[in-house]
Design a protein around this motif. Structure first.
Motif, short mmCIF file in Angstrom:
data_model
loop_
_atom_site.label_atom_id
_atom_site.label_comp_id
_atom_site.label_asym_id
_atom_site.label_seq_id
_atom_site.Cartn_x
_atom_site.Cartn_y
_atom_site.Cartn_z
N ASP A 1 -0.85 20.55 2.64
CA ASP A 1 0.43 21.23 1.99
C ASP A 1 1.42 21.49 0.61
O ASP A 1 1.39 21.77 0.03
CB ASP A 1 1.32 22.28 3.49
N LYS A 2 1.80 19.57 0.94
CA LYS A 2 2.15 19.84 -0.08
C LYS A 2 2.37 19.78 -1.67
O LYS A 2 2.97 20.05 -1.71
CB LYS A 2 2.79 18.18 0.78
N TYR A 3 0.94 19.83 -1.86
CA TYR A 3 0.40 19.95 -2.66
C TYR A 3 0.26 20.57 -3.24
O TYR A 3 -0.49 21.14 -4.30
CB TYR A 3 -0.46 18.40 -3.45
N GLN B 1 0.69 -1.27 -0.45
CA GLN B 1 -0.16 -0.30 -0.31
C GLN B 1 0.83 0.87 0.07
O GLN B 1 1.36 1.71 0.53
CB GLN B 1 -0.60 0.13 1.23
N VAL B 2 0.79 1.94 -1.12
CA VAL B 2 1.54 3.42 -1.59
C VAL B 2 0.50 4.46 -1.75
O VAL B 2 -0.09 4.56 -2.04
CB VAL B 2 2.30 2.61 -2.49
N GLU B 3 1.08 5.72 -1.27
CA GLU B 3 0.68 6.84 -2.09
C GLU B 3 1.16 6.79 -3.58
O GLU B 3 1.86 6.73 -4.24
CB GLU B 3 1.33 8.37 -1.60
N TYR B 4 -0.45 6.99 -4.43
CA TYR B 4 -0.18 6.95 -5.84
C TYR B 4 -1.18 8.13 -6.44
O TYR B 4 -2.25 7.91 -6.12
CB TYR B 4 -0.05 5.88 -6.64
N SER B 5 -1.10 9.30 -6.87
CA SER B 5 -2.04 10.02 -7.36
C SER B 5 -1.13 10.66 -9.39
O SER B 5 -0.25 10.67 -9.16
CB SER B 5 -2.34 10.83 -6.78
N GLY C 1 -4.84 13.17 -4.33
CA GLY C 1 -3.45 14.13 -4.23
C GLY C 1 -4.29 14.25 -2.74
O GLY C 1 -3.55 16.09 -2.52
N ARG C 2 -4.34 13.66 -1.75
CA ARG C 2 -4.56 14.69 -0.63
C ARG C 2 -5.58 15.25 -0.28
O ARG C 2 -6.01 16.36 -0.10
CB ARG C 2 -4.00 15.16 0.46
N GLY C 3 -6.64 15.27 -1.44
CA GLY C 3 -8.03 15.77 -1.73
C GLY C 3 -7.45 16.91 -2.15
O GLY C 3 -8.18 17.94 -2.87
#
Length: 330
Positions: A239-241, A179-183, A211-213
């Protein structure tokens, strides 16, 4: 909803998973109940949680709703142990003692005898890999977990763990997933994690496919007062995105959505859902209304030209050695 096999295992999961990171904190029992019912009614089966979500409150809420809202037999419950979410509070501890203690606590909160998928939440050099994987083996052989996976592992870590489990004679807990972050905003796993998973038979569970919303387009004109970025506990997560590169990608998603008469979140989610190797995209919604928008994407298919345009605007920069074409080396 389409059911997909999880890696090389015999387990099938719905291609959309229900994430519950906000349950018990930003999502109350009423909204959680409505979400779970709507998800199951749409054919969804995979419900993802973790011991660290809301300090266990997410698991408690799921436990309170199983059978009373949706039959346990119709769901696949996945949880994680070993640490908090990336960038969040909490110490990572993937020792045998910590993992198995957390599993027992998770089962108590969920009011279950077993979970369908148990995952190590993060890698840590503080515990031998063999010890960590031994805890997964014990969980499966003792009947407390049906399948085992990892989460947030780098490519070499994924490969090392999967190969180790394969090499153990008579293992009952080969790794079936990562399970990994992917967008569209985070494609780093394409460098090494996805190739490792494909080669070694692990299904990919994509967390934060929106993308975290940010890929919903809600932040194009600022930060809405009711958004995650407006809360103290989620602002650093989002905030990262909120940068220029992300804004360019969000604009492309919104343009595509206009052309397809769809929501931006539907376009962004469909892009991830149908990437090679992805078994399920896990989406967390704060309210039942938000989840209904997510479930509306299930029938959407992206035309090839739109997919190609999104691929281009979000293209991942590859360097040596991943981006070196075969035959070009001296």
């Amino acid at each position: 909803m389409e059911q997909r096999r999880l890696g090389g295992s015999g387990l099938s999961v719905s291609r959309l998973g229900l994430g519950t990171m906000t349950w018990g904190r930003d999502t109350d029992q009423h909204d959680a109940r409505e979400q779970l019912k709507a998800f199951a009614d749409a054919g969804g089966t995979l419900v993802d949680t973790a011991a660290a979500y809301g300090n266990g409150e997410s698991e408690k809420l799921i436990g309170a709703l199983l059978d009373s809202a949706v039959s346990r037999a119709n769901l696949l419950i996945a949880t994680k142990a070993g640490g908090g979410r990336p960038g969040g509070p909490g110490r990572v501890d993937v020792s045998r003692r910590a993992l198995l203690d957390q599993l027992d606590d998770s089962l108590d909160r969920l009011d279950l005898d077993y979970v369908d998928l148990w995952q190590v939440a993060a890698w840590s050099d503080a515990a031998p890999m063999e010890e960590t994987l031994g805890a997964l083996e014990h969980a499966v052989t003792s009947g407390r977990a049906r399948y085992a996976g990892v989460s947030n592992y780098a490519g070499w870590q994924t490969a090392a763990a999967a190969v180790h489990q394969r090499a153990v004679a008579g293992t009952q807990a080969p790794l079936v997933s990562t399970q990994v972050e992917y967008s569209l905003l985070e494609r780093g796993v394409e460098r090494e994690v996805l190739p490792a998973a494909a080669r070694l038979g692990l299904g990919v569970l994509a967390w934060s496919p929106l993308g975290r919303g940010v890929l919903t387009g809600k932040y194009r004109s600022g930060t809405p007062a009711d958004s995650r970025a407006a809360t103290t506990h989620f602002a650093p997560f989002v905030d990262k995105y909120l940068d220029a590169r992300s804004a360019k990608i969000v604009d492309a998603v919104c343009t595509a959505a206009d052309g397809l008469d769809a929501l931006p979140l539907e376009v962004a989610l469909t892009w991830v859902r149908d990437r090679p190797g992805v078994a399920a995209a896990i989406v967390g919604a704060r309210t039942a209304g938000q989840l209904r928008d997510v479930l509306g994407s299930d029938d959407l298919e992206l035309p090839a030209e739109i997919r190609a345009a999104l691929d281009e605007v979000s293209a991942l920069e590859l360097g040596y050695p991943e981006g070196v074409a075969p035959g070009s080396r001296p």
